[in-house]
Write an enzyme that holds these catalytic residues in place. Structure first.
Site, PDB file in Angstrom:
ATOM      1  N   LYS A 135     -10.771 142.417  86.182  1.00 26.31           N
ATOM      2  CA  LYS A 135     -10.419 141.106  85.630  1.00 26.31           C
ATOM      3  C   LYS A 135     -11.187 140.084  86.451  1.00 26.31           C
ATOM      4  CE  LYS A 135      -6.398 138.208  84.512  1.00 26.31           C
ATOM      5  NZ  LYS A 135      -7.059 136.990  84.815  1.00 26.31           N
ATOM      6  N   ASP A 137     -12.650 136.655  87.845  1.00 29.47           N
ATOM      7  CA  ASP A 137     -12.067 135.338  88.067  1.00 29.47           C
ATOM      8  C   ASP A 137     -13.145 134.279  87.903  1.00 29.47           C
ATOM      9  OD1 ASP A 137     -10.068 133.623  88.577  1.00 29.47           O
ATOM     10  OD2 ASP A 137      -9.985 133.966  90.743  1.00 29.47           O
ATOM     11  N   TYR A 246     -16.651 140.926  77.780  1.00 29.72           N
ATOM     12  CA  TYR A 246     -15.697 142.027  77.756  1.00 29.72           C
ATOM     13  C   TYR A 246     -14.903 142.167  76.458  1.00 29.72           C
ATOM     14  CZ  TYR A 246     -13.170 137.931  79.479  1.00 29.72           C
ATOM     15  OH  TYR A 246     -12.697 136.669  79.640  1.00 29.72           O
ATOM     16  N   LYS A 342      -2.257 142.288  88.013  1.00 30.24           N
ATOM     17  CA  LYS A 342      -2.731 141.287  88.974  1.00 30.24           C
ATOM     18  C   LYS A 342      -2.605 141.800  90.402  1.00 30.24           C
ATOM     19  CE  LYS A 342      -2.787 137.106  88.026  1.00 30.24           C
ATOM     20  NZ  LYS A 342      -3.684 136.027  87.665  1.00 30.24           N
ATOM     21  N   CYS A 436     -15.078 106.182 115.065  1.00 28.15           N
ATOM     22  CA  CYS A 436     -15.420 107.563 115.422  1.00 28.15           C
ATOM     23  C   CYS A 436     -14.501 108.085 116.526  1.00 28.15           C
ATOM     24  CB  CYS A 436     -16.875 107.626 115.867  1.00 28.15           C
ATOM     25  SG  CYS A 436     -17.339 109.253 116.490  1.00 28.15           S
ATOM     26  N   CYS A 439     -16.973 108.564 119.771  1.00 27.99           N
ATOM     27  CA  CYS A 439     -17.665 107.487 120.492  1.00 27.99           C
ATOM     28  C   CYS A 439     -17.132 106.107 120.124  1.00 27.99           C
ATOM     29  CB  CYS A 439     -19.154 107.543 120.230  1.00 27.99           C
ATOM     30  SG  CYS A 439     -19.593 107.069 118.545  1.00 27.99           S
ATOM     31  N   CYS A 454     -20.189 108.497 111.276  1.00 32.12           N
ATOM     32  CA  CYS A 454     -20.488 107.775 112.497  1.00 32.12           C
ATOM     33  C   CYS A 454     -22.004 107.693 112.538  1.00 32.12           C
ATOM     34  CB  CYS A 454     -19.969 108.566 113.696  1.00 32.12           C
ATOM     35  SG  CYS A 454     -20.657 107.994 115.243  1.00 32.12           S
ATOM     36  N   CYS A 459     -24.108 109.468 119.571  1.00 34.85           N
ATOM     37  CA  CYS A 459     -22.712 109.909 119.651  1.00 34.85           C
ATOM     38  C   CYS A 459     -22.672 111.313 120.281  1.00 34.85           C
ATOM     39  CB  CYS A 459     -22.122 109.935 118.245  1.00 34.85           C
ATOM     40  SG  CYS A 459     -20.531 110.761 118.142  1.00 34.85           S
TER      41      CYS A 459
HETATM   42  S1  IVH Z   1      -9.549 140.330  77.639  1.00 34.33           S
HETATM   43  C1  IVH Z   1      -8.034 139.089  73.610  1.00 34.33           C
HETATM   44  N1  IVH Z   1     -10.823 141.216  79.760  1.00 34.33           N
HETATM   45  O1  IVH Z   1      -8.450 136.534  82.067  1.00 34.33           O
HETATM   46  C2  IVH Z   1      -8.811 139.352  74.838  1.00 34.33           C
HETATM   47  N2  IVH Z   1      -9.956 138.995  79.839  1.00 34.33           N
HETATM   48  O2  IVH Z   1      -5.700 135.677  82.447  1.00 34.33           O
HETATM   49  C3  IVH Z   1      -8.220 138.701  76.018  1.00 34.33           C
HETATM   50  N3  IVH Z   1     -10.454 137.782  81.906  1.00 34.33           N
HETATM   51  O3  IVH Z   1      -8.293 134.519  79.209  1.00 34.33           O
HETATM   52  C4  IVH Z   1      -9.066 138.722  77.203  1.00 34.33           C
HETATM   53  N4  IVH Z   1     -11.574 139.416  82.900  1.00 34.33           N
HETATM   54  O4  IVH Z   1     -10.518 134.613  80.546  1.00 34.33           O
HETATM   55  C5  IVH Z   1     -10.158 140.177  79.212  1.00 34.33           C
HETATM   56  N5  IVH Z   1     -11.994 142.132  81.551  1.00 34.33           N
HETATM   57  C6  IVH Z   1     -11.345 141.098  81.010  1.00 34.33           C
HETATM   58  C7  IVH Z   1     -11.166 139.865  81.683  1.00 34.33           C
HETATM   59  C8  IVH Z   1     -10.467 138.829  81.055  1.00 34.33           C
HETATM   60  C9  IVH Z   1     -11.140 138.162  83.000  1.00 34.33           C
HETATM   61  C10 IVH Z   1      -9.824 136.457  81.774  1.00 34.33           C
HETATM   62  C11 IVH Z   1      -9.908 135.858  80.391  1.00 34.33           C
HETATM   63  C12 IVH Z   1      -8.459 135.654  79.968  1.00 34.33           C
HETATM   64  C13 IVH Z   1      -7.783 135.557  81.285  1.00 34.33           C
HETATM   65  C14 IVH Z   1      -6.293 135.831  81.196  1.00 34.33           C
END
Ligand code: IVH
Length: 698
Positions: A135, A137, A246, A342, A436, A439, A454, A459
């Site tokens: 997943k 970020d 993805y 998560k 500062c 100084c 400064c 300084c």
């Molecule tokens: S699938 C219907 N796959 O995580 C499909 N999402 O917290 C839904 N995200 O909105 C998303 N990696 O922006 C999917 N491998 C992954 C992902 C992913 C990151 C994000 C995505 C989603 C958010 C939800």
């Protein structure tokens, strides 16, 4: 996408074009484009670069020249067309073909077992295959390809409507501008994914920001989503974003076309996209038949999250079979056939005890929050930068507040927000100083800057900080001259300025105490060695405002001797790549000051290299210089970061992937695809941990 034969041909084609430095022949335009697209794919999709930056730039320049000469030959999907012209005013709102849903979250094995049970009920079957992938970020996006051409890229927005950021999306080289979708019978397709930023790119980017007097961005996610909304596509290009796709949310086939077989499963669809040149987690996905295996994999993966190039905050588990997905359906918030697992949040709450104001080497005042120590992701955090006054105001943090602290990956911790609901009324506003702290000169703030400064160059803190910077690893790399020693010498009057490093009175150092013969010899040796550093390191080390490592390289390569800059004006400097008026002004100011010229003269007298010619020699200075390394698998004799530091200290460098450029692959336990690949290449020396230790011994 590319067969091994294709790859060989394109690689040779690139080398041939590079070797032919003749005319800009319009005949080669197609092969030129092909090679650039191939190089982009290797670099961004496969993370396995085949050309050096210089080679790539040379090809790109050539293409630009030909297209300038023969504008009728420009095509919409030419690599040059990522470079959008002009600025867009704002982003129009567009609706997604299919709403962009979110994901339901799970946090532990029980949640996953629950979810698995519901999946079986909804899918009405005993057998479900799950596909598991990282997943990412970053910032989510939706791409539409019409007849194989990228026609629109949009942000998530509220899920139904997003912002049309096509011009910016076109700057991201991982995203193909066109793909052979028509051949597959696909007329239109909507693909979902995440815009991400490589942790290394993010770090370098922040370093540059700090060098320019700007505040660093908090984490790669903010950097990605902020960058997508920048109004200047050229700036977006500079930031080197990446993408991972993805999910196929929608597609239309041409009349009579057969649905490609791969489009029956999630796993197949991402492999299919990958084979068409799209960046997908094709190599990171795993398919399991039982939730217990999924759970075991989730646990194993969590332990490795820091070794990934991108920030990952969990795993996503998806029902693999599209027919089952359809049967299971979705809520208005999330699909029922997918769930996020998560990882433990690298967040914690703590109390803001006080704020200290630190003076930097160019005079910027940085507020630093002192908090009650907390453990986050394996480290104890006690102080956190608040960057500048605007950040304090924006977040409205106060002394005594309970604050939420986050540490994203290897990235520095930051304060997310104060928990205002926990306020007692006793909290105190943070007062920014007017003078500062070192100084006591009055602080100033320039119009376009967030930092108070400064401006007294004498300084004392600034002088010491400038020397620490000069001696630092990325500048002159005088190893034994760290912050503590510099401060000590400076306080005793042994180091009046940067040039003083080369005129230290060693008799007085010995009298100081705490310095044995050995450490004095080491220090002397390190100082002596630094005289040979290449010019770019010296320029970076001088601490010219707005001049980071990259700019220093550009500057160094433009002259034969540093004193050449004495006659350069803003106009001439602005002709250099990526140097704008702000940097140019700062450089001109620096070299115009007599005190700076005096320092340069003193460095010259001391025999410090001021010429642009030591490059070749530098490469041969460390034992491992010019050699490249990569570590893979679980290392049991040392920590990966320590081993990497050893290599770098000896002049070698670390690569991100296995390629022909790699000299040594050091393998720990359970080494996987990297080892396979290195074996296949045949040119890589494969070392065990023990062999590595022997290589670097001493
Ligand atoms: S699938 C219907 N796959 O995580 C499909 N999402 O917290 C839904 N995200 O909105 C998303 N990696 O922006 C999917 N491998 C992954 C992902 C992913 C990151 C994000 C995505 C989603 C958010 C939800």
């Amino acid at each position: 996408m590319y067969t091994p034969q294709d790859e060989k041909r394109l690689y040779e084609q690139a080398k041939k074009i590079l070797a032919d430095d003749g005319q800009d022949d319009p005949q080669i335009i197609d092969s030129l484009r092909q090679t650039i697209l191939y190089a982009d794919w290797k670099y961004y999709v496969q993370s396995d670069p085949v050309l050096s930056d210089d080679e790539y730039d040379a090809l790109f320049k050539k293409l630009k020249h030909i297209e300038e000469k023969y504008p009728e030959l420009v095509t919409a999907d030419s690599p040059t067309q990522r470079v959008a012209l002009g600025l867009s005013e704002r982003f129009p709102t567009v609706s997604h073909l299919v709403p962009m849903l979110s994901l339901d979250n799970t946090y532990n094995a029980e949640d996953l077992i629950d979810w698995d049970r519901k999946c079986h009920e909804l899918a009405e079957t005993d057998e479900i295959e799950y596909c598991v992938e990282p997943k990412y970020d970053g910032a989510s996006i939706s791409l539409i390809y019409d007849n194989g051409n990228l026609s629109r890229g949009a942000t998530r927005g509220d899920g139904v409507m997003g912002e049309d950021v096509t011009a910016n999306i076109r700057q991201i080289k991982a995203i193909p501008l066109s793909a052979a979708l028509a051949k597959q019978g696909v007329v239109q397709i909507e693909i979902r994914g995440e815009i991400v930023i490589h942790k290394n790119v993010f770090e370098a980017f922040n370093k540059q920001r700090v060098a320019e007097g700007l505040s660093p961005l908090a984490n790669p996610r903010n950097a990605a989503s902020g960058t997508l909304r920048i109004l200047d596509p050229a700036e977006v290009r500079k930031r080197g974003l990446n993408a991972i796709l993805y999910h196929i949310s929608d597609y239309t086939l041409s009349a009579g076309a057969q649905r490609p077989d791969e489009l029956r499963t999630h796993y197949g669809s991402l492999k299919w996209l990958y084979s068409l040149g799209f960046p997908t987690p094709a190599r990171e996905m795993k398919v399991f038949k039982h939730i217990d295996q999924v759970i075991a994999y989730c646990k194993e993966f969590e332990g490795q999250r820091d070794s990934l190039a991108f920030e990952v905050d969990g795993l996503v588990i998806k029902v693999n079979d599209f027919a089952l997905q359809d049967r299971m359906g979705m809520t208005s918030h999330h699909p029922r056939w997918a769930v996020a697992y998560k990882f433990k949040a690298r967040q914690a709450t703590s109390k803001l005890l006080d704020v200290e104001f630190q003076v930097g080497r160019v005079g910027a005042i940085t507020p630093v929050a002192k908090i009650e120590p907390v453990h986050i992701g394996g480290v104890t955090v006690k102080s956190i930068s608040l960057f500048n006054e605007d950040v304090i105001k924006e977040k409205d943090v106060r002394i005594g507040d309970t604050v939420l602290v986050e540490r994203a990956g290897d990235v520095i911790p930051y304060i997310v927000k104060p928990l205002t609901e926990l306020r007692t009324g006793e909290e105190k506003e943070i007062k920014f100083p007017t003078h500062c702290p070192a100084c006591n000169s009055e602080l100033e703030k320039q119009q376009d800057e967030a930092a108070w400064r400064c401006i007294n160059i004498a300084c004392p803190v600034q002088v010491a900080e400038r020397m620490i910077h000069f001696a630092s690893k990325d500048a002159m790399d005088i190893r034994s001259l760290g912050g503590a020693n510099v401060q000590k010498f400076y306080d005793k009057g042994l180091l009046p300025d940067i040039a003083g490093i080369y005129h230290i009175d060693w008799n007085r150092v010995s009298e100081l105490g705490g310095f044995g013969e050995k450490s004095v010899t080491n220090l002397k040796e390190a100082i002596e060695q630094s005289k040979k550093q290449p010019l770019n390191r010296l320029i970076f080390g001088l601490g010219i405002r707005h001049v980071g490592e990259t700019t220093a390289k550009t500057l160094a390569s433009a002259v034969a001797h540093i004193s050449d800059f004495y006659t350069w004006d803003i106009e001439k400097l602005s002709t250099l790549e990526d140097i704008g008026p702000k940097v140019a002004t700062s450089v001109v100011d620096f070299f115009a000051r007599p005190e700076n010229r005096a320092i340069i003269n003193k460095l010259d007298e001391a025999g410090v290299n001021l010429k642009n010619e030591y490059r070749g020699e530098q490469q041969t200075s460390g034992e491992l210089s010019g050699k490249t390394f990569l570590f893979t698998g679980t290392l049991s004799h040392f920590k990966r970061s320590d081993a990497e530091a050893i290599v770098e200290n000896k002049g070698g460098s670390i690569l991100g992937s296995v390629s022909t450029k790699l000299n040594y692959l050091v393998v720990g336990e359970d080494a996987g695809s990297k080892l396979e690949k290195a074996k296949k290449l045949g040119s890589v020396n494969i070392l065990t941990e023990q062999e590595f230790l022997e290589l670097v011994k001493g």
